[in-house]
Structure formats: structure tokens, C-alpha cells
Design a protein around this motif. Structure first.
Motif, PDB file in Angstrom:
ATOM      1  N   UNK A 231       0.831  -1.201   0.000  1.00 50.19           N
ATOM      2  CA  UNK A 231       0.000   0.000   0.000  1.00 50.19           C
ATOM      3  C   UNK A 231       0.868   1.254   0.000  1.00 50.19           C
ATOM      4  N   UNK A 232       1.995   1.198   0.705  1.00 45.19           N
ATOM      5  CA  UNK A 232       2.907   2.335   0.726  1.00 45.19           C
ATOM      6  C   UNK A 232       3.482   2.599  -0.662  1.00 45.19           C
ATOM      7  N   UNK A 233       3.915   1.538  -1.329  1.00 46.60           N
ATOM      8  CA  UNK A 233       4.469   1.677  -2.670  1.00 46.60           C
ATOM      9  C   UNK A 233       3.418   2.194  -3.646  1.00 46.60           C
ATOM     10  N   UNK A 234       2.202   1.682  -3.518  1.00 49.46           N
ATOM     11  CA  UNK A 234       1.129   2.117  -4.420  1.00 49.46           C
ATOM     12  C   UNK A 234       0.753   3.571  -4.155  1.00 49.46           C
ATOM     13  N   UNK A 235       0.694   3.942  -2.877  1.00 52.22           N
ATOM     14  CA  UNK A 235       0.354   5.324  -2.513  1.00 52.22           C
ATOM     15  C   UNK A 235       1.385   6.302  -3.073  1.00 52.22           C
ATOM     16  N   UNK A 236       2.670   5.998  -2.850  1.00 51.61           N
ATOM     17  CA  UNK A 236       3.720   6.896  -3.339  1.00 51.61           C
ATOM     18  C   UNK A 236       3.715   6.979  -4.859  1.00 51.61           C
ATOM     19  N   UNK A 237       3.527   5.834  -5.522  1.00 47.61           N
ATOM     20  CA  UNK A 237       3.541   5.833  -6.989  1.00 47.61           C
ATOM     21  C   UNK A 237       2.365   6.631  -7.551  1.00 47.61           C
ATOM     22  N   UNK A 238       1.172   6.379  -7.040  1.00 48.58           N
ATOM     23  CA  UNK A 238      -0.020   7.019  -7.596  1.00 48.58           C
ATOM     24  C   UNK A 238      -0.100   8.505  -7.273  1.00 48.58           C
ATOM     25  N   UNK A 239       0.671   8.935  -6.306  1.00 46.89           N
ATOM     26  CA  UNK A 239       0.699  10.361  -5.990  1.00 46.89           C
ATOM     27  C   UNK A 239       1.943  11.050  -6.539  1.00 46.89           C
ATOM     28  N   UNK A 240       2.631  10.375  -7.459  1.00 41.68           N
ATOM     29  CA  UNK A 240       3.800  10.940  -8.127  1.00 41.68           C
ATOM     30  C   UNK A 240       3.534  10.977  -9.630  1.00 41.68           C
ATOM     31  N   UNK A 241       4.111  11.958 -10.293  1.00 38.10           N
ATOM     32  CA  UNK A 241       3.893  12.061 -11.737  1.00 38.10           C
ATOM     33  C   UNK A 241       5.116  12.648 -12.407  1.00 38.10           C
ATOM     34  N   UNK A 242       5.187  12.416 -13.710  1.00 43.15           N
ATOM     35  CA  UNK A 242       6.183  13.076 -14.556  1.00 43.15           C
ATOM     36  C   UNK A 242       5.465  13.552 -15.820  1.00 43.15           C
ATOM     37  N   UNK A 243       5.663  14.786 -16.170  1.00 41.83           N
ATOM     38  CA  UNK A 243       5.014  15.366 -17.346  1.00 41.83           C
ATOM     39  C   UNK A 243       3.497  15.188 -17.279  1.00 41.83           C
ATOM     40  N   UNK A 244       2.946  15.354 -16.054  1.00 48.20           N
ATOM     41  CA  UNK A 244       1.501  15.263 -15.801  1.00 48.20           C
ATOM     42  C   UNK A 244       0.933  13.863 -15.999  1.00 48.20           C
ATOM     43  N   UNK A 245       1.770  12.852 -16.067  1.00 54.14           N
ATOM     44  CA  UNK A 245       1.318  11.459 -16.152  1.00 54.14           C
ATOM     45  C   UNK A 245       1.658  10.770 -14.838  1.00 54.14           C
ATOM     46  N   UNK A 246       0.665  10.183 -14.187  1.00 51.74           N
ATOM     47  CA  UNK A 246       0.873   9.558 -12.887  1.00 51.74           C
ATOM     48  C   UNK A 246       1.607   8.227 -13.026  1.00 51.74           C
ATOM     49  N   UNK A 247       2.361   7.891 -11.992  1.00 54.26           N
ATOM     50  CA  UNK A 247       2.953   6.560 -11.870  1.00 54.26           C
ATOM     51  C   UNK A 247       1.929   5.629 -11.230  1.00 54.26           C
ATOM     52  N   UNK A 248       2.237   4.341 -11.243  1.00 57.04           N
ATOM     53  CA  UNK A 248       1.392   3.358 -10.569  1.00 57.04           C
ATOM     54  C   UNK A 248       2.278   2.202 -10.125  1.00 57.04           C
TER      55      UNK A 248
END
Length: 347
Positions: free
Chosen positions: A108-125
């Protein structure tokens, strides 16, 4: 000829000091409550000032999300502490539950950090499966211990595969794979450095202990001083070994990580001695400044890592698309903050 798009950190120590000191003072005044917002401000500053190919990263979590997650985790830990004091059987049951749920919180920590991070307005997951993580945490390390850690490089490679291959940029997958040889080379280099440190002090200490065998240890201050210095030498050797290992592995992982079907590549040119110099000199400056130079040290390290990282595009960088990601809560992220747990891409 390959085109390298270098990472760039555009922040400054002066700007970061202003944010850092306000975060620190408000966290103290609010007895830690503001630290949730401080984390968001910190991440936003470093993400938004890190660029590659002219586009920056961003962080989108809110302080309220993180505060709620932390409150729940602190309440759970408080229940455990009270149980350990007054109801030991319940504490034992809670400890077993804690161990069992640990991988869930980490995912859940990894998913939370990824989904709340982005590059060039595209979110990570992050799409990692729990079963794989249970193996990484509870099975592989035990097997490594049973082999006297001779198979530890296999565990490290498995961790990197899990962390990288389950990350996405929008709907585009990262991919990492590697032969085991480079992991063993880094591992043996680190072990060799530690053994050299041990060998440097073993002869001296053994000789002194032999010559003073009939004398009480605490009655010989010179021997005590040499013992202390010997421990210090071994500690420094271990720190040097850790830096060398991290530099070698980082460079190797970047070189063997690809993004998407176009196979955009990555490059890391971190040098072990340069990284060691920055780490050691940062520590000395921070200690002598009583912590006031910590922002400068942080920015200095961030800038070095960014300047020695690059994206190698293999086609257009405008093809990434993102799904609408469902909200994920910050409980796992809060737990990772409290316990200092990190498992993420080595960027």
C-alpha cells in the motif's frame, strides 16, 4: 548516436533551507502534527525541481491524507504497547498479526507513493502482487541465511525485479532484468573492503591483547583506545563498502532498465569515490554546523545524483497515457514513515 536527456535538479540550498526550517519549527510547535504537511512540502519541492527532457516530476498527496494514515498507525502501535504492558498474550497475538500484515502495508505504501507521483503530468502506478512480496520478505532471506549469505545477490536481484517491473508510468511498464554476475561482483567488492578493514586492525589488536594477557583490560587505556579506533576503522570500512555497493548496483540497474515497448533506456554514471566524498563531507559539515547545514547537504547530494542520471529516449516521449487511478489511503505510507521502510525505484 544515442541522445541522452540528463536529469537536472534546479532547486537551491537557500530555497530548501527556508522550507526546511519552517517545516521543522511548525512540526515542533504542533507536536508533530504538521509533519504530515511538512512531508508533502518537502516531496513537492524536490519532485517539482527535478527535470528530465525539460519536464518535471510532481507529488500530489495531501497533508490530510498522510495525517489520517499516521493517526491510525500510531493508534495501532499504542494498542500494542499497552497490550505488551498489561496483556502480554494479546501483545503476542498482535505481534503475529503485525508480521502477517507487514507486506500488505508495504504494498500500500508503494502504491500510494507511486499514484501520488507524476512526470510530465502522467501519474505513476504500482501493481505488485502480495504473494511475491511475502516470498521476498519471509522466504528468500531465510534461504540466504541458510546458505551463509552466499546467495544474497539473488535476493537483491529479486527485490529490484519486483520493485521496478511492477511500476508503471501511466499504462507504460518499466522492465528490469539482469544476469546475476554483476550483483555478485558488487557484493564481493563490498565484502572485500570490509575484510580489508578487519585485517588492518586484527593484527595490531591481537598483538596488543597477547602482550597484555595478564593485565586487566580496563587498566590499559592505550589498549582501550586502540580497540575504539579499531571499531571505528571497521565501521568506516563498512560505510565505504556500502557506498561502493550502492554506486555499482545503481549504475548497473539503470543500464538494464527499460521503459515501454520503445525501450527507452536509462544511464547512471555515479562514481563510488565521488559518492563517498560527498557523503562523508556532508556528514562532517552537518555535524560541525549542529544540523543547520543539512539542507545544503541534502541539495548537494540530490544534485549529484541527478547530474549523474540520464534518460535515453528511443522514440517519442509523448506517447505515455494514464489511467484514472482510484484513491488509495495513506496508512501504508504512514507506516513506512514511522518504521523507516523503503522499497522503491533507485532513482
Amino acid at each position: 548516436m544515442e541522445t541522452h536527456e540528463k536529469f537536472e535538479f534546479r532547486g537551491s540550498a537557500r530555497e530548501w533551507f527556508g522550507i526546511w526550517i519552517v517545516n521543522l519549527l511548525l512540526s515542533i510547535v504542533t507536536l508533530g502534527v504538521y509533519s504530515a504537511w511538512a512531508k508533502v512540502r518537502s516531496k513537492k519541492y524536490f519532485y517539482q525541481n527535478t527535470f528530465v527532457a525539460g519536464r518535471n516530476f510532481d507529488y500530489h498527496a495531501t497533508g490530510q491524507q498522510i495525517l489520517i494514515g499516521r493517526a491510525i498507525v500510531v493508534a495501532a502501535l499504542l494498542v500494542f504497547a499497552l497490550s505488551a504492558q498489561f496483556l502480554p498474550p494479546l501483545a503476542a497475538a498482535l505481534l503475529i498479526a503485525y508480521v502477517a500484515v507487514f507486506p500488505v502495508l508495504l504494498v500500500r505504501s508503494l502504491r500510494f507513493d507511486a499514484r501520488n507521483s507524476s512526470w510530465s503530468n502522467v501519474r505513476f502506478d504500482f501493481v505488485g502482487k502480495l504473494g511475491q512480496l511475502y516470498l521476498l520478505i519471509f522466504v528468500y532471506p531465510v534461504l540466504s541465511i541458510l546458505t551463509l549469505y552466499t546467495t544474497w545477490p539473488f535476493v537483491q536481484r529479486a527485490i529490484q525485479r519486483y520493485g521496478i517491473n511492477n511500476h508503471r508510468l501511466g499504462t507504460t511498464s518499466f522492465h528490469f532484468d539482469s544476469k546475476i554476475g554483476p550483483f555478485y561482483m558488487a557484493f564481493l567488492a563490498a565484502v572485500g573492503i570490509v575484510l580489508v578493514g578487519v585485517a588492518l586492525v586484527a593484527g595490531v589488536i591481537f598483538g596488543q591483547i597477547t602482550s597484555t594477557a595478564n593485565e586487566a583490560l580496563f587498566a590499559n587505556p592505550i589498549l582501550l583506545l586502540n580497540l575504539f579506533l579499531s571499531y571505528l576503522v571497521i565501521l568506516l570500512a563498512a560505510a565505504f563498502a556500502s557506498v561502493v555497493y550502492q554506486a555499482i548496483i545503481r549504475n548497473h540497474i539503470f543500464a538494464h532498465t527499460k521503459l515501454g515497448e520503445n525501450k527507452h533506456g536509462f544511464v547512471s554514471t555515479v562514481k563510488p569515490l565521488s559518492l563517498l566524498w560527498i557523503a562523508v563531507s556532508n556528514l562532517i559539515v552537518v555535524l560541525f554546523s549542529l544540523g543547520l547545514m543539512l539542507p545544503w547537504a541534502t541539495v548537494r547530494m540530490q544534485r549529484y545524483l541527478a547530474e549523474n542520471s540520464a534518460l535515453v529516449p528511443n522514440g517519442s516521449l509523448d506517447d505515455f497515457t494514464g489511467d484514472v487511478l482510484t484513491e488509495t489511503n495513506a496508512i501504508g505510507d504512514a507506516y513506512s514513515d514511522i518504521e523507516g521502510i523503503e522499497l522503491e525505484l533507485p532513482v
